[in-house]
Design a protein around this motif. Sequence first.
Motif, PDB file in Angstrom:
ATOM      1  N   GLY A  65       0.801  -1.232   0.000  1.00  0.00           N
ATOM      2  CA  GLY A  65       0.000   0.000   0.000  1.00  0.00           C
ATOM      3  C   GLY A  65       0.828   1.273   0.000  1.00  0.00           C
ATOM      4  O   GLY A  65       0.346   2.328   0.392  1.00  0.00           O
ATOM      5  N   HIS A  66       2.075   1.183  -0.438  1.00  0.00           N
ATOM      6  CA  HIS A  66       2.949   2.357  -0.349  1.00  0.00           C
ATOM      7  C   HIS A  66       3.669   2.697  -1.651  1.00  0.00           C
ATOM      8  O   HIS A  66       4.792   3.205  -1.616  1.00  0.00           O
ATOM      9  N   GLN A 107       9.805   2.207   3.315  1.00  0.00           N
ATOM     10  CA  GLN A 107       8.913   3.142   4.023  1.00  0.00           C
ATOM     11  C   GLN A 107       7.727   2.379   4.624  1.00  0.00           C
ATOM     12  O   GLN A 107       7.364   2.602   5.781  1.00  0.00           O
ATOM     13  N   GLU A 111       6.825   2.100   8.579  1.00  0.00           N
ATOM     14  CA  GLU A 111       5.571   2.659   9.082  1.00  0.00           C
ATOM     15  C   GLU A 111       4.672   1.631   9.771  1.00  0.00           C
ATOM     16  O   GLU A 111       3.755   2.010  10.491  1.00  0.00           O
ATOM     17  N   VAL A 112       4.938   0.355   9.553  1.00  0.00           N
ATOM     18  CA  VAL A 112       4.137  -0.677  10.236  1.00  0.00           C
ATOM     19  C   VAL A 112       4.140  -0.424  11.737  1.00  0.00           C
ATOM     20  O   VAL A 112       3.130  -0.587  12.425  1.00  0.00           O
ATOM     21  N   TRP A 115       3.948   4.394  12.741  1.00  0.00           N
ATOM     22  CA  TRP A 115       2.743   5.226  12.718  1.00  0.00           C
ATOM     23  C   TRP A 115       2.171   5.424  14.121  1.00  0.00           C
ATOM     24  O   TRP A 115       1.619   6.469  14.439  1.00  0.00           O
ATOM     25  N   GLN A 116       2.354   4.406  14.970  1.00  0.00           N
ATOM     26  CA  GLN A 116       1.755   4.488  16.312  1.00  0.00           C
ATOM     27  C   GLN A 116       2.401   5.579  17.164  1.00  0.00           C
ATOM     28  O   GLN A 116       1.775   6.104  18.074  1.00  0.00           O
ATOM     29  N   LYS A 118       3.002   8.474  16.288  1.00  0.00           N
ATOM     30  CA  LYS A 118       2.431   9.787  15.954  1.00  0.00           C
ATOM     31  C   LYS A 118       1.010   9.978  16.492  1.00  0.00           C
ATOM     32  O   LYS A 118       0.477  11.070  16.441  1.00  0.00           O
TER      33      LYS A 118
ATOM     34  N   TYR B 182      -2.179   8.061  10.011  1.00  0.00           N
ATOM     35  CA  TYR B 182      -0.916   8.381  10.689  1.00  0.00           C
ATOM     36  C   TYR B 182       0.319   7.819   9.980  1.00  0.00           C
ATOM     37  O   TYR B 182       1.429   7.993  10.481  1.00  0.00           O
ATOM     38  N   PHE B 248      -4.993   5.539  -4.186  1.00  0.00           N
ATOM     39  CA  PHE B 248      -5.849   4.355  -4.288  1.00  0.00           C
ATOM     40  C   PHE B 248      -7.079   4.718  -5.116  1.00  0.00           C
ATOM     41  O   PHE B 248      -7.355   5.887  -5.364  1.00  0.00           O
TER      42      PHE B 248
END
Lengths: 120, 278
Positions: A65-66, A107, A111-112, A115-116, A118, B182, B248
């Motif tokens: 997804g990146h 990336q 981010e897995v 992200w937490q 932030k 995030y 997406f």
Amino acid sequence: MKRTYLILLMLLIGACGQSAEREYELAPNKPEPLSAITDELTPSASYQEAYAAAVVAIDAAASKGHAWSTSDSLLKQAQTAAVDGNEERAIQLADQARVQGELAAQQADTEVAAWQEKVL
Amino acid sequence: MIKVFVIILVATGLLATQPVSAGPERDLQAMQDFYQKRFPNVAPEEFANGLYAFDEGAREQWLELEDFPPYEIAVEEGEGYFNTPFANGNSYADCFENNGLSIKQNYPYFDSDTSKVVTLELAINQCREENGEQPLPYLRGELTAISAYMAYTSRGNTINVQVPNDNPKALAAYEAGKQFYYSRRGQLNFACSSCHVQVVGLSLRADPISTTVGQVTHFPAYRTVWGEIVTLHRRFVECNAQVRARPFESQSDEYRNLEYFLTYMSNGFELNGPSSRR
């Protein structure tokens, strides 16, 4: 007078440097600039090889997804260069697309967990 | 004694391995507290007006624009489409509760049967397909106009999106949306939160960046920069493209989950869409 200009110029350069540092603080996870990586690359042996490797790298990032729009664009440019018969340029662009694909996947992996940190 | 010690040890270990998930209600409270602290002079309900809550100059221009709302044509067109029967004689009103009027505050919702988030735009197309019609394109045109009309009939209603605590799949969809919000993405390495939380209120080119709370209240919105009315997902596409991420598809799982999280963050706000934005 010249000395005053020189001092002002040095102060200006110093200020620019500081503002760049502040920007970097706002984005601590910023990936390395692409040029720093591509400069060290050995070009792929052929356009076909470079293209296939780029597609694999970009697809891997997309599956997480990146994917980056810039790597898609580089790949299209590589295709155009290949059609125009400019193999050297096509390889260079496809290699860059692959590197971007790899960075995008990196990336995603970062981010897995990151992200937490932030979350409010 | 050893048994008790082992139980405590195992329990502690289990707790430590649980993912940190505070729950939607706690998230909403934390988000509201953050913005209240960041903008102490802004009344909480004002965040429904986006950046116009804290930028006086932009607010004046916006209010002037609202004297002759540029989205009115889309609302009128949408009403026409909404009331035109399908080939089988049914209409959109037959697909929705309350005949499709004044219902936007309940969207998106989590559908337990399909285990997916259902947005208003998705439901409009589902209605068409159930009645033998082709689905409409999501990014512009007829569907956006119908959505604008349905939003218009819901003005003043309070957003009330539910994330049932007893439904792990609904919570997972909410968490996926939150993670998206995030997570840094694109070559520029920006998350939604990088702008809307981290540097909220500072200017991005000419405009201050809006808050997360109240961000969805005014969609579909007429954007001056595009000269047409746009859906929330088209805005997502634009945001992702701006940070050089591959966007997406509109109504993808990713964007629907994001809308679920983002709309929950606006729970309690009144709908005020369609509205105009620069």
